[in-house]
Design a protein around this motif. Structure first.
Motif, PDB file in Angstrom:
ATOM      1  N   THR A  52       0.829  -1.208   0.000  1.00  0.00           N
ATOM      2  CA  THR A  52       0.000   0.000   0.000  1.00  0.00           C
ATOM      3  C   THR A  52       0.863   1.258   0.000  1.00  0.00           C
ATOM      4  OG1 THR A  52      -1.748  -1.147   1.222  1.00  0.00           O
ATOM      5  CG2 THR A  52      -1.802   1.255   1.256  1.00  0.00           C
ATOM      6  N   PHE A  55       2.501   1.907  -3.363  1.00  0.00           N
ATOM      7  CA  PHE A  55       1.521   2.443  -4.317  1.00  0.00           C
ATOM      8  C   PHE A  55       1.286   3.929  -4.064  1.00  0.00           C
ATOM      9  CE2 PHE A  55      -2.989   3.542  -5.063  1.00  0.00           C
ATOM     10  CZ  PHE A  55      -3.014   3.409  -6.444  1.00  0.00           C
ATOM     11  N   ILE A  56       1.101   4.294  -2.795  1.00  0.00           N
ATOM     12  CA  ILE A  56       0.881   5.696  -2.451  1.00  0.00           C
ATOM     13  C   ILE A  56       2.126   6.528  -2.745  1.00  0.00           C
ATOM     14  CG2 ILE A  56       0.409   7.292  -0.555  1.00  0.00           C
ATOM     15  CD1 ILE A  56      -2.022   5.698  -1.543  1.00  0.00           C
ATOM     16  N   MET A  59       2.110   7.192  -6.335  1.00  0.00           N
ATOM     17  CA  MET A  59       1.105   8.213  -6.645  1.00  0.00           C
ATOM     18  C   MET A  59       1.638   9.606  -6.327  1.00  0.00           C
ATOM     19  SD  MET A  59      -2.634   8.928  -4.906  1.00  0.00           S
ATOM     20  CE  MET A  59      -1.907   9.898  -3.573  1.00  0.00           C
ATOM     21  N   ILE A 204      -4.895   2.625   3.355  1.00  0.00           N
ATOM     22  CA  ILE A 204      -4.513   3.739   2.478  1.00  0.00           C
ATOM     23  C   ILE A 204      -4.362   5.070   3.223  1.00  0.00           C
ATOM     24  CG2 ILE A 204      -5.467   5.252   0.671  1.00  0.00           C
ATOM     25  CD1 ILE A 204      -6.089   2.780  -0.957  1.00  0.00           C
ATOM     26  N   PHE A 409      -1.419   8.432 -13.960  1.00  0.00           N
ATOM     27  CA  PHE A 409      -1.264   7.515 -12.835  1.00  0.00           C
ATOM     28  C   PHE A 409      -1.594   8.217 -11.523  1.00  0.00           C
ATOM     29  CE2 PHE A 409       1.021   5.469  -9.377  1.00  0.00           C
ATOM     30  CZ  PHE A 409       0.676   4.132  -9.564  1.00  0.00           C
ATOM     31  N   ALA A 410      -1.144   9.476 -11.390  1.00  0.00           N
ATOM     32  CA  ALA A 410      -1.457  10.230 -10.173  1.00  0.00           C
ATOM     33  C   ALA A 410      -2.966  10.406 -10.018  1.00  0.00           C
ATOM     34  CB  ALA A 410      -0.765  11.593 -10.214  1.00  0.00           C
ATOM     35  N   GLY A 413      -4.468   7.017  -9.025  1.00  0.00           N
ATOM     36  CA  GLY A 413      -4.200   6.736  -7.623  1.00  0.00           C
ATOM     37  C   GLY A 413      -5.095   7.546  -6.702  1.00  0.00           C
ATOM     38  N   VAL A 416      -8.602   6.093  -6.710  1.00  0.00           N
ATOM     39  CA  VAL A 416      -8.651   4.875  -5.889  1.00  0.00           C
ATOM     40  C   VAL A 416      -8.701   5.241  -4.410  1.00  0.00           C
ATOM     41  CG1 VAL A 416      -7.335   2.843  -5.148  1.00  0.00           C
ATOM     42  CG2 VAL A 416      -7.508   3.402  -7.583  1.00  0.00           C
ATOM     43  N   CYS A 417      -7.874   6.200  -4.020  1.00  0.00           N
ATOM     44  CA  CYS A 417      -7.858   6.635  -2.618  1.00  0.00           C
ATOM     45  C   CYS A 417      -9.208   7.229  -2.210  1.00  0.00           C
ATOM     46  CB  CYS A 417      -6.756   7.668  -2.404  1.00  0.00           C
ATOM     47  SG  CYS A 417      -5.084   7.008  -2.521  1.00  0.00           S
TER      48      CYS A 417
END
Length: 460
Positions: A52, A55-56, A59, A204, A409-410, A413, A416-417
């Motif tokens: 996690t 991934f963050i 982002m 997250i 991608f940012a 992300g 998703v958050c």
């Protein structure tokens, strides 16, 4: 309109160097390396939370590389507010400005209370809330006295906070064991299964806490000596510094012993060090004392951030013009600094009165701050895409690398958050939406005032 209200009275002084901007970027965030993130272990385990967090981190890295294009193209104290207004008009500006304001006004009370709690441990006779109030008064005053003084202090405490994290890693390194870190690393299980995925999503917000508020450098853009050169350097070196520190702190803390004992506490670093050096080591005492500097660096930096956002919104007519005045001697937005402090202090003293989801208000204000941040990230990336199409000729001293993939991608992300945060925090999200709605009502009610102000400025 007279000169004082359209000129010097609403103008910030460009004095900040590249090194000071870097210190603001890192200092805004660095308290997140000390506490808060380890709660992610409780739901995801060490390995699940690592996924996690990576991934963050990706982002945030792609976001900062993309966000820097906006900051250098439009160096405005309003930061995201200015970008979204230019891309989507007044409503876009309102949404981004309100989201950023919620992020930066709701984060400081939590940090102030952490400072108070820390001082209470060292000096039990001190009331944590009174200490938090004292922190507000001291650091609001420091911000009012001058941005150069404030930024120099921020550089000092940020360097001390980084030094402390490096000391922590060095002291626990001899006792590090990868087996400790990986044991039960997937939500309590030694092997990965799909049952670990929900915990990874639930973690997250705690991974975001590692990096929350780094974008605040944008709000110091008008006070940078050379924003086109210094802001990209500050942002990129800042995010790289934070990623390295986050990975190091998480890895060494988890490998020091039984990580489950660190997953539901506010002081994981001292407790991890205890597992290696014992309760009475001088190293431990130094870590506990210097831990205050990480909290102070973020608290002090976020005051600078929220004040510039209030100032910029007021200057554009989104908030009362009263808050757009600059101190005649110190050239700082003193009224905006005090206004954000009043809100923060009110939150500190209302935490026992107002409860959300069975917890005190203070326990949830970090989540509220994260909602503001994520909405701002989404709007900023959408603004980047729109401005690339609508204003292809806009001067861009720094261009987002690997466009459109990095900003895409940012944006992905951030979406998703947002979806995850809404799912796990529906009540707080409802309050967040209610705050935006109340602000929008004010926005509609003051539309004529903004139009008249814009016309007066154009005529002047």
């Amino acid at each position: 309109m007279n000169a004082s209200s359209s000129g010097q009275g609403h103008t910030l002084k460009p004095v900040l160097s590249t090194l000071q901007l870097w210190a603001i970027a890192v200092g805004l965030v660095i308290s997140g390396e000390y506490f808060g993130w380890s709660y992610g272990w409780a739901s995801a385990g060490t390995l699940g939370f690592t996924v996690t967090a990576l991934f963050i981190a990706a982002m945030y890295a792609t976001f900062i590389f993309s966000f820097t294009e906006l900051t250098t193209s439009i160096p405005h104290a309003g930061g995201p507010f200015a970008y979204s207004k230019r891309a989507f008009g007044p409503v876009g500006g309102y949404l981004a400005g309100a989201a950023t304001l919620i992020e930066f006004v709701f984060a400081p009370p939590a940090i102030a209370l952490a400072i108070g709690a820390y001082l209470n441990v060292q000096f039990p006779d001190i009331d944590p809330k009174l200490a938090a109030l004292g922190a507000y008064l001291v650091f609001m005053t420091l911000n009012i006295v001058g941005v150069q003084i404030a930024a120099t202090f921020e550089l000092f405490v940020t360097l001390l906070a980084i030094f402390e994290l490096l000391v922590f890693m060095g002291v626990v390194a001899p006792g590090f064991s990868l087996a400790n870190f990986t044991k039960g690393g997937w939500s309590g299980s030694d092997g990965f299964s799909m049952a670990a995925v929900p915990g990874m999503f639930a973690a997250i917000p705690f991974a975001i806490w590692f990096f929350l508020a780094i974008e605040g450098v944008a709000m110091a853009a008008e006070e940078a000596k050379d924003p086109k050169r210094s802001i990209p350097i500050a942002y990129i070196t800042g995010i790289l510094t934070l990623v390295v520190l986050a990975i190091g702190v998480m890895l060494f803390a988890g490998g020091a012993g039984d990580w489950t004992k660190l997953s539901n506490i506010n002081d994981p670093l001292p407790q991890a060090m205890k597992l290696i050096v014992g309760d009475n080591s001088n190293w431990l005492h130094m870590l506990v004392w210097l831990g205050l500097f990480g909290l102070v660096a973020s608290f002090h930096g976020i005051i600078l951030g929220y004040s510039r956002q209030i100032f910029a919104l007021a200057r554009e007519g989104y908030l009362p013009a009263y808050f757009a005045r600059v101190h005649p001697r110190f050239k700082t937005p003193h009224r905006a600094i005090l206004a954000g402090g009043v809100v923060g202090i009110a939150a500190i003293y209302s935490d026992e009165l107002i409860k959300i989801g069975g917890q005190t208000l203070t326990a949830n204000i970090v989540t509220m701050s994260v909602f503001g941040a994520i909405l701002m990230y989404i709007l900023s990336m959408l603004s980047l895409f729109r401005l690339r199409r609508a204003e292809a000729g806009l001067e861009r001293p720094f261009r987002a690398p690997l466009y459109p993939y990095f900003p895409a991608f940012a944006l992905f992300g951030a979406l998703v958050c947002m979806a995850t945060m809404i799912y796990y925090n529906p009540l707080i999200f409802g309050i967040f939406v209610a705050l935006l709605a109340l602000g929008y009502a004010w926005f509609l009610a003051t539309a004529r005032q903004r139009a008249e102000g814009a016309a007066a400025v154009a005529e002047f």
